[in-house]
Design an enzyme around this catalytic site. Structure first.
Site, PDB file in Angstrom:
ATOM      1  CB  CYS A   2      12.749  11.001   8.453  1.00  0.00           C
ATOM      2  SG  CYS A   2      14.175  10.931   7.386  1.00  0.00           S
ATOM      3  NE  ARG A  27       7.519   8.411   9.722  1.00  0.00           N
ATOM      4  CZ  ARG A  27       6.446   8.544   8.949  1.00  0.00           C
ATOM      5  NH1 ARG A  27       5.405   7.772   9.139  1.00  0.00           N
ATOM      6  NH2 ARG A  27       6.401   9.445   8.002  1.00  0.00           N
ATOM      7  CD1 TRP A  77      15.364   4.368   4.819  1.00  0.00           C
ATOM      8  CD2 TRP A  77      15.108   5.982   3.289  1.00  0.00           C
ATOM      9  NE1 TRP A  77      15.422   3.784   3.575  1.00  0.00           N
ATOM     10  CE2 TRP A  77      15.269   4.744   2.619  1.00  0.00           C
ATOM     11  CE3 TRP A  77      14.929   7.124   2.512  1.00  0.00           C
ATOM     12  CZ2 TRP A  77      15.256   4.628   1.233  1.00  0.00           C
ATOM     13  CZ3 TRP A  77      14.911   7.010   1.129  1.00  0.00           C
ATOM     14  CH2 TRP A  77      15.077   5.760   0.505  1.00  0.00           C
ATOM     15  CG  ASN A 101       9.438  12.851   7.478  1.00  0.00           C
ATOM     16  OD1 ASN A 101      10.100  12.318   6.599  1.00  0.00           O
ATOM     17  ND2 ASN A 101       8.177  12.540   7.722  1.00  0.00           N
ATOM     18  N   GLY A 102      11.303  14.770   5.246  1.00  0.00           N
ATOM     19  CA  GLY A 102      10.891  15.286   3.934  1.00  0.00           C
ATOM     20  C   GLY A 102      12.103  15.703   3.134  1.00  0.00           C
ATOM     21  CD  GLU A 485       3.563  -8.997  -1.746  1.00  0.00           C
ATOM     22  OE1 GLU A 485       3.979  -8.145  -2.548  1.00  0.00           O
ATOM     23  OE2 GLU A 485       3.614  -8.837  -0.512  1.00  0.00           O
ATOM     24  CE  LYS A 489       6.640  -8.591   1.324  1.00  0.00           C
ATOM     25  NZ  LYS A 489       5.567  -7.777   0.879  1.00  0.00           N
ATOM     26  CD  GLU A 492       9.590  -5.797   0.323  1.00  0.00           C
ATOM     27  OE1 GLU A 492       9.234  -4.606   0.310  1.00  0.00           O
ATOM     28  OE2 GLU A 492       8.825  -6.716   0.687  1.00  0.00           O
ATOM     29  CG  HIS A 508       7.710 -16.012 -24.840  1.00  0.00           C
ATOM     30  ND1 HIS A 508       7.769 -16.399 -26.158  1.00  0.00           N
ATOM     31  CD2 HIS A 508       6.459 -16.322 -24.418  1.00  0.00           C
ATOM     32  CE1 HIS A 508       6.603 -16.905 -26.525  1.00  0.00           C
ATOM     33  NE2 HIS A 508       5.791 -16.872 -25.481  1.00  0.00           N
ATOM     34  CE  LYS A 607       4.504  -1.178   7.265  1.00  0.00           C
ATOM     35  NZ  LYS A 607       4.686  -2.193   6.208  1.00  0.00           N
TER      36      LYS A 607
HETATM   37  C1  G6P Z   1       7.499   0.931   0.614  1.00  0.00           C
HETATM   38  C2  G6P Z   1       7.335  -0.292   1.494  1.00  0.00           C
HETATM   39  C3  G6P Z   1       6.518  -1.357   0.756  1.00  0.00           C
HETATM   40  C4  G6P Z   1       5.189  -0.771   0.312  1.00  0.00           C
HETATM   41  C5  G6P Z   1       5.374   0.483  -0.550  1.00  0.00           C
HETATM   42  C6  G6P Z   1       4.061   1.205  -0.798  1.00  0.00           C
HETATM   43  O1  G6P Z   1       8.321   0.625  -0.460  1.00  0.00           O
HETATM   44  O2  G6P Z   1       8.593  -0.817   1.860  1.00  0.00           O
HETATM   45  O3  G6P Z   1       6.282  -2.439   1.641  1.00  0.00           O
HETATM   46  O4  G6P Z   1       4.484  -1.735  -0.402  1.00  0.00           O
HETATM   47  O5  G6P Z   1       6.231   1.408   0.130  1.00  0.00           O
HETATM   48  O6  G6P Z   1       3.583   1.662   0.426  1.00  0.00           O
HETATM   49  P1  G6P Z   1       2.089   2.062   0.731  1.00  0.00           P
HETATM   50  O7  G6P Z   1       2.102   2.526   2.163  1.00  0.00           O
HETATM   51  O8  G6P Z   1       1.733   3.164  -0.224  1.00  0.00           O
HETATM   52  O9  G6P Z   1       1.247   0.854   0.515  1.00  0.00           O
END
Ligand code: G6P
Length: 612
Positions: A2, A27, A77, A101-102, A485, A489, A492, A508, A607
């Protein structure tokens, strides 16, 4: 999650609010809205809200002729209540409008209390209780500011708030607890925003509010109050965020831009070490030498992509610095009776510096008796570094694409530097090795650029991936976290189900998934585990699985039926995980393009995650 923006000026602030919300869309992007004060003899509040993207809400505001010198806005969000117009902010209670926000934890209790007072709820949000509480106190005779100060004391949870009232058209008020909020100072106009990007076209002069602060924002001045409602001077900072870093330029997506910015971002992040001709402890703050030489181990805490950076660092810290290193997902750590050695350094990794689980894990680690903390973060003045003893800022620049890319590789560069500093202080890295590591670091931006040059080949692979419904990623040792990772990606931004395994674990269990429809991506650099990885690849081939291998220029791999190979640059030694991150980022990006998904704003994600 948010985003909040607010403005009071002598000009129409609607374009300021809309531009701010567009910049804050990373956000949260499921719905948005603005509320403005309609001028005239009897000022009233007008509001427009829409589900979907900010641009849709902006068109509606334009069509309805919104124009005002005072307004607040929000991009959402969803947490409490689905994605509907009724749940979108601003929320209004008879002449008071607010954005939040929160999460308010005691919203149910407050809702009951307010219902008993006759308030009717129109949404399922926790936020609406704040609007009614504000109204209740205003009705009792409070001013807007004192109503806010009284209201926040009745809330438990996290909030950043901006509130306006038709009864007090000359100002708005705001409050912060647990979520970021700053005040922007203009010339005869002032602003509030979740981060500086929202208001950067209007001002760079900002006041960062502290936990528990409230502020009264007027055209000609701002007064901040502390948690005890006493006036306080929080100091003015000049933001150095560049406008170019917030704009797409020639790129199609922020993710593409940010992937391509990595040679520069890494160059900036290692600049201080290169300039110093080595790895002085001061890279991590003035008191770092005393702290880092006294520790006997490392506890890393992080979420998401940052967690994978931590996993990579564990290999470095244990093998190079010779210190035990534990890495844990912050949301798990904060709820278990973890073993805490006061002499272990707690390292939090966070791009945003505001991830709630990481912040809470940090507080919890301190409560367990950890004495020393270090934050590696990409956002100056954010909450996690401010709560840490030592700080290292990565210099990736603003990262806007939801899928983290340059923040990850710069975190790795910072963690590598931390490793060498620890190795020196603990007698494991002598001057010759230090010089060697510096040399490797110096080559890093160039190797990353070389990896980026493989984009056309990777894009060709992506066309085939786009038709798949699952994928496996394999890596070993230092490259296992990079496989994780890569899978993250892909998940996501393409919504293809992907999993990563250490290649030795294949037999396994996951081997049962392998058939001709399952692409298996292998990160196979020319290191001591290469022969082992090759054996694991045979296990896949023997079951008809198709292999997509990222190898190094100097490894003797041959393409064959069902085995496709792309060669990344010459093996980058201990920094190889950073270089091998580039192809998995590009694979996800191009697969997303081929599938037509929203690369920068994938469904259901945000994000910075400031909720549990
Ligand atoms: C969210 C984002 C990810 C990020 C994670 C941790 O899930 O979508 O891309 O890796 O938060 O965020 P930070 O800002 O703590 O690295």
């Amino acid at each position: 999650m948010c985003g909040i923006v607010g403005a009071i000026a002598d000009r129409d602030v609607v374009p300021v609010l809309i531009e701010g919300l567009k910049r804050l869309e990373y956000r949260g992007y499921d719905s948005s809205g603005i509320a403005v004060l309609e001028q005239g003899a009897q000022p009233d509040i007008r509001r427009v809200r829409r589900t979907g993207r900010v641009s849709e809400m902006a068109s509606a505001a334009d069509a309805e002729g919104f124009n005002s010198v005072l307004g607040i806005g929000h991009t959402r969000w969803a947490t409490h209540g689905g994605v509907t117009e009724a749940n979108a902010h601003p929320h209004i209670s008879a002449g008071v409008a607010l954005v939040h926000n929160g999460i308010i934890e005691n919203h149910e209790e407050q809702r009951e209390k307010l219902r008993a007072l006759g308030y009717v709820f129109e949404s399922q949000t926790d936020t609406e209780v704040i609007a009614h509480l504000m109204h209740h106190h205003l009705k009792g005779g409070d001013s807007l500011l004192s109503a806010l100060q009284r209201t926040v004391k009745e809330l438990t949870g996290a909030y950043a708030l901006a509130v306006m009232s038709r009864a007090e058209p000359d100002h708005f008020v705001c409050a912060r607890m647990g979520c970021p909020l700053l005040v922007g100072l203009g010339d005869g106009e002032n602003f509030v925003a979740s981060d500086v990007s929202a208001i950067i076209s209007s001002t760079r002069r900002v006041i960062f509010l502290e936990e528990g602060d409230t502020a009264d924002v007027r055209r000609d001045g701002v007064q901040v109050y502390d948690a005890h409602d006493q006036p306080i001077d929080r100091g003015v900072h000049l933001s150095d965020v560049s406008l170019a870093s917030l704009e797409l330029g020639p790129y199609r997506h922020f993710m593409q831009k940010e992937v391509h910015e990595q040679p520069r971002a890494l160059g900036d992040t290692i600049e201080a070490a290169i300039d110093a001709g080595g790895f002085p402890a001061e890279l991590f703050g003035r008191n770092a030498e005393a702290v880092l030489s006294g520790i006997t181990g490392v506890q890393i805490l992080a979420c998401g992509t940052s967690y994978y950076a931590g996993m990579t660092a564990r290999y470095w810290i244990e093998s190079i610095a010779g210190l035990p290193c534990n890495v844990e997902i912050a949301s798990e750590y904060r709820y278990r009776a973890a073993y805490a050695d006061p002499k272990h350094l707690v390292v939090t990794l966070s791009q945003s510096g505001e991830t709630l689980d990481t912040m809470e894990a940090l507080k919890y680690a301190k409560s367990l008796g950890h004495l020393h903390t270090l934050s590696i973060c990409n956002v100056p003045e954010s909450a996690i570094p401010r709560a840490s003893e030592l700080v290292c800022y990565t210099r990736a620049g603003a990262e806007i694409g939801v899928a983290s890319t340059k923040a990850f590789t710069t975190q790795l560069a910072a963690l590598f530097q931390l490793t060498v500093v620890l190795g020196k202080l603990h007698g494991r890295v002598d001057a010759t090795r230090e010089a060697d590591y510096l040399e490797q670091l110096r080559f890093l931006p160039g190797s990353v650029q070389h990896a980026l040059n493989m984009e056309p080949q990777i894009a060709a692979w992506a066309e085939r991936f786009a038709r798949k419904s699952s994928a496996l990623f394999l890596g070993r040792g230092l490259h296992y976290p990079i496989a994780l990772e890569g899978a993250l990606k892909l998940k996501e931004i393409t919504y293809i189900h992907a999993e990563a395994y250490p290649a030795g674990e294949l037999k396994h269990g996951p081997l049962a998934l392998v058939d001709e429809d399952m692409p298996v991506v292998v990160i196979a650099p020319n290191d001591s585990l290469l022969e082992k990885v090759k054996s694991n690849m045979q296990e896949v081939r023997a079951r008809g699985g198709e292999l997509f291998v990222f190898a190094d220029q100097d490894s003797n791999f041959v393409e064959s039926e069902g085995v496709h190979v792309i060669r990344t640059p010459r093996h980058a030694g201990v920094l190889s995980p950073i270089v091998h991150t580039i192809p998995v980022q590009l694979l996800a990006y191009h697969t997303a393009l081929a599938r037509g998904t929203d690369v920068d704003k994938p469904r259901n994600l945000a994000k910075s995650v400031t909720v549990e």
